[in-house]
Design a protein around this motif. Sequence first.
Motif: not given
Lengths: 225, 225, 236, 374, 374
Positions: A30-58
């Motif tokens: 979906w990320l590679a081929f979708s043409r939705r305007r808001w795709k870049f938001l989803v792209e950003a969200i997908v990367s978000l989990p890793i910016v939190l410390p793992p213990t905190v995410l846990g």
Amino acid sequence: MIIQALTLTLRLAIMVSAILLVIGIPLAYWLAFSRRRWKFLVEAIVSLPIVLPPTVLGFYVLVAVGPFTPLGRWYQALTGHSLAFTFEGLVLGSVLYSLPFAVQPMATSFAAIDGKLLDASALLGASRWRTFWRIVLPLGLPGVLTGLVLSFAHTLGEFGVVLMIGGNIPGATQTVSILIYDQVQALDYATANRTALILLLLCFTMLAILYGLRRHGGRNLWEWR
Amino acid sequence: MIIQALTLTLRLAIMVSAILLVIGIPLAYWLAFSRRRWKFLVEAIVSLPIVLPPTVLGFYVLVAVGPFTPLGRWYQALTGHSLAFTFEGLVLGSVLYSLPFAVQPMATSFAAIDGKLLDASALLGASRWRTFWRIVLPLGLPGVLTGLVLSFAHTLGEFGVVLMIGGNIPGATQTVSILIYDQVQALDYATANRTALILLLLCFTMLAILYGLRRHGGRNLWEWR
Amino acid sequence: TQDITVAAASDLNYALKDLAARFEKKTGGKVTLSFGSSGNLYSQIQGGAPYDLFFSADVAYPQKLAVAGLVESSSLRTYAIGHLVLWVPNGSSLDPQRLEMNLLLQPSVQHIAIANPQHAPYGRAAMAALEHFGLKDKVASKLVFGENISQAAQFVQSGNAQAGLIALSLAVSPAMKDSGRYWELPADSYPELQQGVAVLSASKHKPAAKAFLDYVLSAEGATVLEQYGFRVPPGK
Amino acid sequence: MSDAATSPPGEQLTVRVQKRFRGESDSQFTLEVQLAVAGGFTILFGASGAGKSTLLDCIAGLQTPDEGTIAIGETILFDSQSRVNLPPSRRSVAYLLQSLALFPHMTVEQNVQYGLASLNKADRDARSGDVLESFRISSLVQRRPNEISAGERQRVALARALVTLPRVLLLDEPLTALDAVTKARILDDLRAWNRRHRIPILYVTHDREEVFALGESAIVLEEGRIVAQGSPHEVLQRPQSETVAQLAGFENIFDCSMTGSHPEYGTMTCRIAGSTLDLEVPLVRVNVSLPLRVGIRAGDILLASSKPQGLSARNVVDGTITSLEQRDMKVIAVVTCGPAFEVHLTLGARESLQLKPGARVWLVVKTYSCHVLQ
Amino acid sequence: MSDAATSPPGEQLTVRVQKRFRGESDSQFTLEVQLAVAGGFTILFGASGAGKSTLLDCIAGLQTPDEGTIAIGETILFDSQSRVNLPPSRRSVAYLLQSLALFPHMTVEQNVQYGLASLNKADRDARSGDVLESFRISSLVQRRPNEISAGERQRVALARALVTLPRVLLLDEPLTALDAVTKARILDDLRAWNRRHRIPILYVTHDREEVFALGESAIVLEEGRIVAQGSPHEVLQRPQSETVAQLAGFENIFDCSMTGSHPEYGTMTCRIAGSTLDLEVPLVRVNVSLPLRVGIRAGDILLASSKPQGLSARNVVDGTITSLEQRDMKVIAVVTCGPAFEVHLTLGARESLQLKPGARVWLVVKTYSCHVLQ
Ligand SMILES: Nc1ncnc2c1ncn2[C@@H]1O[C@H](COP(=O)(O)OP(=O)(O)OP(=O)(O)O)[C@@H](O)[C@H]1O
Ligand SMILES: Nc1ncnc2c1ncn2[C@@H]1O[C@H](COP(=O)(O)OP(=O)(O)OP(=O)(O)O)[C@@H](O)[C@H]1O
Ligand SMILES: [Mg+2]
Ligand SMILES: [Mg+2]
């Protein structure tokens, strides 16, 4: 104990990789081929989990699946037990935390496929589904592989999320990472070194076989360039 | 305190990303194009740091740079201070730990470049160096970007290695991740939530801008397909 | 006899392993140990972790859990009192017995390792002791903080910190015993490090849990704990 | 490829599209065409950049027209008004892309059978086997596209498009990389295929031989617009535009002005600009105020070494050979008689007439060899 | 491209290579050639899959021969014995790949100027500007390869190869995607370029017109081996192998046996197998026990409507027209007189001779139009 932990860890990593294949590939597609305007938001969200410390995410996951949230209660009602401190809980946490490592390389590889080939496939009457299986997936295989290796290795090594959600229960939720961590915490360096060495050797062997295969035998699969 | 930690974290992440660019790209280039027999071994080794729990990796690094090893003594003699508990130490640990996340997507992207284009470049008299700058790098940019995003975000979120090597000194080695972790540990959930939210918003904005740029303005750079 | 799962603070690593082994031999019941930082364990118990017994590194966590009804208030006990020592590695030229706390002021001491005072009991005790000796401001810039007392110990043990204020239980542990020297801080220089224990309300094996708790609190248990660097509270 | 029975004419492809590429300030290209393609070969002819591939892309659904309708028979593929836009996979259009787009990870056989997923293995093998055999690439079935030559790749791509049973076939310069012998053989195959299927085939080529070997009708595109349409002979022999004329091979094109008209004979006379030379040309309805052009094929001009007598040809002009050059089996003479004419001769003619540079010769041009362009 | 002074002949390219592709069990291909290419155009001719691109790849350094030597003048590019193998970037060979390989992320201008890094901007612009102008693509400089047509792409790739000043130029079917007019213009440019530079140019084409327009010498490749070499006329007019004959366009090839020899006239007589028809052909040193073949171009045969008298041509045979078909500007007649002959005629000839199927005609074939193949 190390055998037990190793088995558990491998089970976890395989499970997580499998799930990431199943949900990561469509997401990457979906990320590679979708043409939705808001795709870049989803792209950003997908990367978000890793910016939190793992213990905190846990910790947040623990709260989310705990008995005080609708989600937690719903799961409890459905299965009769809580997600926390179970193998399934570990899987959930690890999947969440390794998602970007799986999805991003896959999406990059998919997006790099020559559009003319997708056109050609469609012109030959292939559905999106068939085009995906016969063209996108085989040609994007290097990226899928990279995503898998990264998330597999990351699941092996990750312990913050796992510790928090799993609770370090030997045999049930104690992975090798946690075991090594415990041994280091207990200042039992000799044992820790041994365990770490076993883990490293195991992974090294697996990776070397994988990369070696890709180089030599696996030409059919992904070395068609 | 959060401002201080944020600044430090950003400095760290930028520094680590920059270093990973500098060492990751050549390494990825080598992995993508070398024909050495033993390349697959290097490929496997590059992925190894992440199979260790971060705290444990941090511990090993700490021991390695400590005064009881030749390396540690050499560095101490050279600079007059130890690597441990300094910003440079954090950088070292984070670079080590984020290396695979940077290198693997880059190598995948480089390897996917049509060999005919590299041939064409050589035929026009371009050195390997020029071919790299003008062909490999621009065409592999999506992979480089993916590698950078993953390692940048991972550096923001990682705290095991950082805590171990940095010693959690406010203003010097205390990153936002550690701060959030401390706040959660101190059961100060309100503050922890606030800090986490700030971090998430900041990263989300940065990623959204990045992906948005790539989609709209940045066509010159990487959307030439 | 039933199998039980025990959550315990990391500093109990050696002591509890020994106690559990003895208990298992005695009763045939199996004790599974799960170590972690008290803060993490606290969060996990709040999240419904399937432990039967919780040995904390302080009393605050079990007390909070008792208020929330997650542990049985009636079972809440102080099972041990922790001690703080000033520890230097063998390679150091400084003698803690002679210099005592002034050791921390030596120019060769660039980093002092303590546990994080924000959430680790030993960290709080260390800060109190520094204040007691009037060193807090003088050494503030030298402090490095471990996530827990084990990490603080690793900082010194690896030589990266030249001195550390760590738990006596670690200093006498097999791993550290031969690698450094220590000086025990006077008990009045910091608030007493009471370590609390309680049985979880949600435990499904309360009799077994209580049996193990009783064993730890018994005279035999006390001897073992003392052996690992804890003191047992008086009147027990 | 054995059944040679001719199928009845099938559906018709109708296209009316407009598509504009917005260039970066400087140049701009607009495709604006309306055409109906019946069963059989229709040749699409036009200079490089005339918009041929763009037109095919629109029909196949790879590009979306700004406006228009595309239909096969009753089936509407695209309609900007009712917002119909079938995806390429549901258009039943087989399209040999100019870039081939072979799947690099599949063998030749897998490539060719890709469009036959709905058949069982035996049928698939039979269908692809036949085509591969007749295209002389059956020894390559196990190779990958990067392991075969360019001409072999082109044949694989053609085979891949032909084995499916499309309702419309689009071929974008399918035989450019082939030698004469292989090309002739495949042209035969294509003719046989066409006899059996009679679906609309749009065939792009720059090669006049292919035009005449295949073409039942031809369309000439110039800067995105159709400038001529009809049978190949009509289009190329009676060219109404200069592009077509050049495409049709007019080596001689002269600016002229009309000096007289003889409606009774169906002819008129034109004077070549800057000379006193009059040509008799067929009468056409032209706007006299506009400049005329007359095109004459070099091969249609006869040379004589002495003034010819009693000939039906009306234009006989004497001149001098200024150059004589052999190219291929052809002698190219330039004859000056005021304006310079290029004349193509056989080797035999040169010998028998003993032509040499500087020699005096007579040019003989039939009226109907003069083509009036405007 | 104005300076038309002819440079003195430059260095020579010498090649002796052997290269084998090991196919997956079934097929196998071996290239084994030895050739010397002087300055100017040398046409490389051969069926699809004959090994032309492989040969160029070896010269350019994109493929490594199993064995051999490659040198430009005194500079050794490759030598399997002394293990010399210069990388492509240091061979000073410009190579227009069949796949073009334009850089997709660069504009047309950046592509063309890529090989000019050592010049300053003004010189770069001047050099590329000239070529782009003369190739009629200067309006596209700011576009990317995916925004231009296939023929435009081909011209960009050609321009990119030509602007550098190579010591050897390799062109692999550089003009396939172009219409006749554009092609003619670029052929002129190439000729002019060649006059100025005189470097060895290996030019692959399937197009006989290009062969004769450019070729100073020609090489014919067949299954990886050189089967003919010489001037285009020598190669294609005196073909010694059947492949060359077909490439050279012999529509008529007959199995024959020798029935007599007339060394005094330099001729011999051959009987076409399965008939009683004798042909007088040029005398060649042949092995009489082997079957002979005689090739005759359809365009070299004359037709006469009444028995011709007093002609120099020795072969005059009467027959019947069995088919008469117009293709392009050409009439293709089949005349049966025992064996069937294909004859190509002009439209004018059909008219003046009033040819019709069934009509009796005389075939006239000059001795030197009969080519003995073996
Ligand atoms: N990697 C390979 N492995 C096996 N065979 C190959 C490989 N590459 C090319 N060949 C074979 O070598 C032969 C020569 O190929 P080459 O590309 O040189 O032909 P060519 O003369 O350029 O043909 P064309 O006119 O079609 O471009 C072909 O039969 C081809 O199938
Ligand atoms: N994406 C684009 N943006 C702008 N102009 C374009 C784009 N694609 C094509 N063009 C222009 O449109 C015109 C028609 O292109 P098209 O590919 O249809 O030509 P063609 O007739 O197929 O030519 P050829 O014979 O060279 O293949 C060309 O002038 C080309 O430069
Ligand atoms: Mg085109
Ligand atoms: Mg080729």
